[in-house]
Design an enzyme around this catalytic site. Structure first.
Site, PDB file in Angstrom:
ATOM      1  N   LYS A  65       7.912  -3.551   1.130  1.00  0.00           N
ATOM      2  CA  LYS A  65       9.081  -4.311   0.228  1.00  0.00           C
ATOM      3  C   LYS A  65      10.289  -3.365   0.123  1.00  0.00           C
ATOM      4  O   LYS A  65      11.414  -4.054  -0.210  1.00  0.00           O
ATOM      5  CB  LYS A  65       8.371  -4.748  -1.127  1.00  0.00           C
ATOM      6  CG  LYS A  65       7.088  -5.815  -1.188  1.00  0.00           C
ATOM      7  CD  LYS A  65       6.666  -6.102  -2.222  1.00  0.00           C
ATOM      8  CE  LYS A  65       5.775  -7.109  -2.269  1.00  0.00           C
ATOM      9  NZ  LYS A  65       4.476  -6.782  -1.374  1.00  0.00           N
TER      10      LYS A  65
ATOM     11  N   HIS B 210       0.069 -12.905 -11.298  1.00  0.00           N
ATOM     12  CA  HIS B 210       0.912 -12.863 -10.154  1.00  0.00           C
ATOM     13  C   HIS B 210       0.059 -13.510  -9.032  1.00  0.00           C
ATOM     14  O   HIS B 210       0.466 -13.515  -7.881  1.00  0.00           O
ATOM     15  CB  HIS B 210       1.125 -11.333  -9.796  1.00  0.00           C
ATOM     16  CG  HIS B 210       1.821 -10.767 -10.825  1.00  0.00           C
ATOM     17  ND1 HIS B 210       2.988 -11.041 -11.222  1.00  0.00           N
ATOM     18  CD2 HIS B 210       1.486  -9.593 -11.803  1.00  0.00           C
ATOM     19  CE1 HIS B 210       3.310 -10.289 -12.307  1.00  0.00           C
ATOM     20  NE2 HIS B 210       2.430  -9.309 -12.606  1.00  0.00           N
TER      21      HIS B 210
ATOM     22  N   ARG C 248       3.493 -14.510   8.114  1.00  0.00           N
ATOM     23  CA  ARG C 248       2.327 -14.986   8.180  1.00  0.00           C
ATOM     24  C   ARG C 248       2.503 -16.255   7.749  1.00  0.00           C
ATOM     25  O   ARG C 248       3.325 -16.999   6.812  1.00  0.00           O
ATOM     26  CB  ARG C 248       1.063 -14.369   7.768  1.00  0.00           C
ATOM     27  CG  ARG C 248       1.221 -14.274   6.144  1.00  0.00           C
ATOM     28  CD  ARG C 248       0.044 -13.628   5.485  1.00  0.00           C
ATOM     29  NE  ARG C 248       0.239 -13.226   4.159  1.00  0.00           N
ATOM     30  CZ  ARG C 248       0.354 -14.093   2.900  1.00  0.00           C
ATOM     31  NH1 ARG C 248       0.304 -15.416   3.366  1.00  0.00           N
ATOM     32  NH2 ARG C 248       0.441 -13.400   1.767  1.00  0.00           N
TER      33      ARG C 248
ATOM     34  N   GLU D  21      11.089  -3.386 -10.226  1.00  0.00           N
ATOM     35  CA  GLU D  21      12.033  -4.432 -10.347  1.00  0.00           C
ATOM     36  C   GLU D  21      12.440  -5.004 -11.777  1.00  0.00           C
ATOM     37  O   GLU D  21      11.365  -4.705 -12.601  1.00  0.00           O
ATOM     38  CB  GLU D  21      11.527  -5.728  -9.626  1.00  0.00           C
ATOM     39  CG  GLU D  21      11.548  -5.708  -8.006  1.00  0.00           C
ATOM     40  CD  GLU D  21      11.023  -6.938  -7.379  1.00  0.00           C
ATOM     41  OE1 GLU D  21      10.687  -7.890  -8.191  1.00  0.00           O
ATOM     42  OE2 GLU D  21      11.274  -6.865  -6.023  1.00  0.00           O
TER      43      GLU D  21
END
Length: 623
Positions: free
Chosen positions: A116, A235, A297, A200
């Site tokens: 990421k 999440h 994907r 983040e």
């Protein structure tokens, strides 16, 4: 076109791929572990190859075994589905090096987007807006804590190699950072063999918006519009829909164009998803939508995109992998109607969403909508894999109609004895704020108590149980705990037991069961209503479980002990974490029920435990 396809996956996605492959005239090969020897995807495929023991690390995650199975069966191509090895660039390259067709993006694209932190840097260079945070190489706890303090709380810790909601922790205050970092790293290491993280800024009114993209080897890249995946728990996505409610056409064009730029930046081929986080405090605005990550994907929620576009994304994957161009150009794609998907999990919402495993003695998801599942009645829900049982999908002309249709399907789910979240899904769909599209990723947590509801049967359920019990006795001419009242009108009653409560209920016939379904067998009656199953014993069984106030800490499910925080003799406070149990790829903390002393500890780190095993005993503190 590909003649024979090996599917390097299991469950519903394997069955989904088999369906399209068969329609295209492609022969299929399934792979399976010990636990999946009689699984639905094995029964549906043309051939099947055993690849190892039940744990995924010894079977579905062993690329060499999968490639060997393809060679053994003379399969030409491998489709990885999602999860497992689907985003493993090394495996993709090994497939190609073995002379096989990889049904997915180029390994270089997977690698570019796989971490990421690197992906966010690449996106900034491509002009795609990203969320503020820390992407540095210094992974020391001290540096991460310093950066988190600078960003400001709440902050999100995120595994750089993460996905599927694993390896993510929201930290609300500075004093929690170190413990949450350790937990996040431990989960990331177990799931992805990589414990590096990024930070983040936590957006306070976030919506999860993602765009389906598709590329081919001829340089074409298109988008198939957006999905809203804001309804999440821990999440993990729960309900997804397309298109995103409240998305105006100008914002849609900007976010979809950004997604196409992102895909082109890594020379993307095949199906992919660009995920964005939107600050929805003032509605959906292009200048408040930030890139989070790319999933290289097919996504779990791909059916809602298929439903609104009329495209079979698996067919596109197979055609593009065979060297064909994308079947449609951007101008040929349009949104029609509204689609919603709900993930039906084998879990018990009333017990903190603990996984529920075991045989599917009764399994009926109805005949309405689009049901994507990898199990059937008589199959097993294994503790070794993800607990998703099925995806419930609907398409209607309007969002309101889609909500109503999907809620009806969820309320009609009949699964036993495995517990599911069907009632929880129906409650979420019918919640006023969801109906009015007042959404963000904190929706479920804020409304959790109301969405979980009460798992105790109401009077109508007791009535239905009594009616089913007596009607079954009459039909089968079998003895049941029923009796006629003397010196009164000729009425019949049934005596039933549920979780320690006993009631004798007058039977009124089929009218009392009009809103429910059920069955009677083995001295019990099971009633299904509003997505829940309720078991009533026809004779008293007593209770072998430890009393709630005994201080016995029982394993809530089969699993592995991955951390023990106390020792015998330690004093503990109510709510203090005692140990952590891992099951179905998720961590579950077990805590002290009250202030006291640990008088017995039978759990050890690394140990496997069975459900209801006594792991520790806490004696209450003397007053």
């Amino acid at each position: 076109m590909i003649a024979k396809l090996l599917i390097a996956n299991r469950g519903e996605i394997a069955c989904r791929i088999i369906r399209t492959a068969r329609a295209m005239g492609i022969a299929t090969v399934a792979v399976y572990s010990d636990a999946d020897a009689r699984a639905l995807h094995v029964r549906q495929a043309d051939e099947a190859v055993h690849i190892g023991p039940s744990p995924a690390a010894e079977s579905y995650l062993v690329g060499e075994k999968i490639i060997a199975a393809a060679k053994q069966t003379e399969a030409e191509a491998i489709h990885p589905g999602y999860g497992f090895l689907s985003e493993n660039a090394g495996f993709a390259q090994a497939v190609i090096d073995a002379g096989l067709i990889w049904v997915g993006p180029k390994p270089s694209s997977i690698e570019a987007m796989g971490l990421k932190d690197a992906a966010k840097t690449l996106m900034m260079e491509a002009g795609v807006p990203v969320t503020p945070g820390y992407l540095g190489a210094d992974q020391s706890a001290e540096r991460l804590k310093k950066e988190a303090d600078a960003i400001g709380y709440p902050v999100l810790i995120k595994a750089v190699a993460g996905g599927g909601g694993k390896g993510m922790r929201k930290v609300d205050k500075a004093e929690d950072f170190e413990a949450d970092l350790q937990s996040c790293r431990r989960e990331a290491k177990a799931s992805f063999s990589n414990d590096e993280v990024l930070l983040e800024k936590w957006i306070t009114s976030p919506r999860h918006i993602e765009v389906q993209v598709f590329g081919d080897s001829h340089g074409n890249v298109v988008h198939l519009f957006e999905r809203d995946c804001s309804l999440q728990r821990r999440h993990q996505k729960v309900i997804e829909e397309a298109p995103a409610p409240g998305m105006d056409e100008a914002t849609r064009q900007e976010i979809c164009a950004a997604a196409v730029r992102a895909a082109k930046a890594v020379d993307y081929e095949g199906a992919g998803t660009i995920e964005f986080i939107a600050d929805a405090s003032e509605g959906l605005r292009a200048d408040r939508i930030f890139f989070m990550e790319m999933n290289t994907r097919l996504q779990v929620e791909h059916p809602v995109t298929e439903e609104i576009t009329g495209v079979d994304l698996v067919e596109w994957q197979l055609r593009v992998a065979a060297g064909e161009p994308i079947p449609l150009q951007q101008e040929d794609l349009a949104i029609t109607g509204h689609a919603i998907e709900a993930r039906l999990y084998a879990e018990d919402p009333s017990s903190g969403f603990l996984p529920s495993t075991g045989p599917l003695d009764h399994f009926d998801l109805g005949s309405e909508g689009r049901i994507e599942t990898g199990v059937a009645e008589g199959d097993m829900i294994s503790p070794h894999y993800d607990p998703m049982v099925a995806k419930l999908v609907v398409w209607e002309k309007t969002r309101a109609d889609a909500i109503e249709a999907l809620a009806d399907i969820a309320e009609s789910v009949e699964v036993w004895p495995v517990k599911t979240n069907a009632a929880f899904l129906a409650n979420a769909l019918l919640e006023d704020d969801f109906v009015e599209a007042q959404l963000d990723t904190g929706f479920i947590e804020r409304k959790l108590d109301r969405l979980v509801g009460d798992d105790a049967p109401d009077d109508a359920i007791w009535q239905a149980a009594a009616d089913f019990t007596v009607l079954d006795a009459i039909e089968e001419n079998a003895p049941r705990p029923i009796g006629f009242r003397l010196n009164a009108d000729p009425r019949v009653a049934a005596t039933l037991f549920h979780k320690g409560e006993s009631r004798t209920v007058d039977v009124i016939g089929e009218r009392g069961a009009a809103h429910a379904t059920g069955f009677v067998e083995d001295a019990r009656t099971v009633v299904f209503a509003d997505g829940q199953g309720f078991e009533f014993a026809l004779e008293s069984r007593g209770s072998g479980a430890a009393a709630a106030g005994s201080g016995a800490i029982l394993a809530p499910m089969p699993g592995k002990v991955i951390a023990v925080d106390v020792a015998e003799g330690d004093r503990v406070a109510a709510g203090q974490r005692l140990m952590v149990l891992e099951a179905m790829k998720m961590e579950h903390a077990l805590t002290a029920p009250f202030d006291g002393t640990v008088t017995k500890l039978s759990a050890a780190t690394g140990g496997q435990v069975q459900v209801e095993a006594v792991l520790a005993v806490v004696a209450p503190a003397e007053e």
